[in-house]
Design an enzyme around this catalytic site. Sequence first.
Site, mmCIF file in Angstrom:
data_model
loop_
_atom_site.group_PDB
_atom_site.id
_atom_site.type_symbol
_atom_site.label_atom_id
_atom_site.label_comp_id
_atom_site.label_asym_id
_atom_site.label_seq_id
_atom_site.Cartn_x
_atom_site.Cartn_y
_atom_site.Cartn_z
ATOM 1 N N ASP A 54 2.654 7.308 -15.331
ATOM 2 C CA ASP A 54 1.687 6.511 -14.571
ATOM 3 C C ASP A 54 2.259 6.325 -13.167
ATOM 4 O O ASP A 54 3.221 5.584 -12.970
ATOM 5 C CB ASP A 54 1.480 5.167 -15.269
ATOM 6 C CG ASP A 54 0.601 4.197 -14.486
ATOM 7 O OD1 ASP A 54 0.249 4.497 -13.325
ATOM 8 O OD2 ASP A 54 0.285 3.125 -15.035
ATOM 9 N N CYS B 183 -2.374 -7.722 -15.432
ATOM 10 C CA CYS B 183 -2.629 -6.650 -16.405
ATOM 11 C C CYS B 183 -1.327 -6.119 -16.993
ATOM 12 O O CYS B 183 -1.193 -4.919 -17.250
ATOM 13 C CB CYS B 183 -3.437 -5.517 -15.782
ATOM 14 S SG CYS B 183 -5.096 -6.003 -15.278
#
Length: 530
Positions: free
Chosen positions: A310, A474
């Site tokens: 990521d 998050c």
Amino acid sequence: MTTPDLRALLRSPEQVPSPTATSAAGIPATPTTTTATTAAVPTTGVPAAATVPAEVPGAASVPAEVPTEAPTVAPAPAEAPAAPAQTPTGTTSVPAAPPADLSGLATTAPGVFSPEAARKDVPILHRTVNGHPLVWLDNGATTQKPRQVIEAVSAYYSAANSNIHRGAHTMAREATELYEAGRNAVAQFLGAPSPDTIMFVRGTTEAINLVAQSWGPAHLGPGDDILVPVLEHHSNIVPWQLITEETRARVVPVPLTPDGEIDQAKYADLLSARTQMVVISQASNVLGTVPPVREMTALAHRYGAKVLVDGAQAVAHMPVDVTELGADFYAFSGHKLFAPTGIGALYASPQAMAEMRPWQGGGNMIESVSFERTTFAAMPHMMEAGTGHISGVVGLLAAIDWLRGFDQNAVAAYEQELMAYAMQAMATVPGLEVIGSAAERIAVLTFTMAGHDPASIADWLDRDGIAVRAGHHCAQPALAHYGLESAARASFALYNTSAEVDQLVASLRRLGQSGQSGQRDQTGQGAPAQ
């Protein structure tokens, strides 16, 4: 295919606004003045803003120098650190006819970077919020856009708007060339071996879901493991939880050390013949941690596992080379890279691509369709069903072109200096604690402040024109590692300055002295300490 020159195609004289016009609805092409705040922490050695050419062909005029006179703010304590020295940059000429190669037009000499070279291009940084100059420290959530991106998207719709790939007319060919030039730019930017390894998506979240759904069903089964470090963003946890419900594989968390690094010993112990996928953030959005991705990838490959990286928080802060990292998949979002929202990219190695099945069906991803049999287009088009975000790709192309105009290693070095300065300055705020202390990290500082909840901290700072984020970011498992449910976060980019750090610290000190939990009196000033 001939790669078009984005600026020549989209900035013809008849399409470019005059210097006195606006480059987008209500957005000045460039600021007429920049108001800065005098540093609360000494800034000796920080040069004045660099001058820029008075005339840049095909672009709006910019002021020759950014004024530095401004109101003062409350001084920081005498022991506050000195501001990091910024490397001065001189005036750089821009050729009247940019080269056709879109690999980047250098605007700073190698090894040289000044944040003013970036700030002058970003219109929104010159607005005010609540009567104060904007200090944008929410770059981990999204970055602000340079005028080159704003103008490119506007000019695309003004001069080149068309659907792509299947049209036989001139504008369709031009739009297709721009779209594929964007794919080529992303491949170069990531160090990918070919543009054919790049798929356009809405962003990192969609890219990870794409991998989970297009690769996962055929390669995951009962008893298989997906290793997911605790520091991961929810978008690198939830898609894997969803696919395990279908495949009966399991998500295995990789623990963190007390300083917020991935526990490498535990990671090595968890790897086994059952491991089919390892996912890693190249940089954490909440702790800033930069794991040893290359080493972790090499170890995973010994067990035959695939690795997804990521890169959402990494691409704007460091040079990336997916080949050197050994990544099987690499995902990022354009809006974290000074490009528009709704566009991102997924890299997949040729070997990984061969193991993916179609995810969404529709136009563009097929070769032929009949009720008896449908055949699919070659990769990467097989993963791009329907009409893509064409203007988003144009904006991403412009953003990469803009960013590559700076020496990336010099930018990374500047951001590291700025982060070190910010950490020292924030340490002077009573009761403030920065979360995580990884040795390798990007300029993301998540913090708590005794007696003040994160939402109230963010509200207080907002009234001073300072934008930070508050909440779980998050990344609830990462915060839970520190016994927290929420925190405030200041995240920096190449256009932030030590003076903005000073404003952040001065405002936080006023909050601490106010005796309030982020509330102010009716004058907007902190109430006297009780």
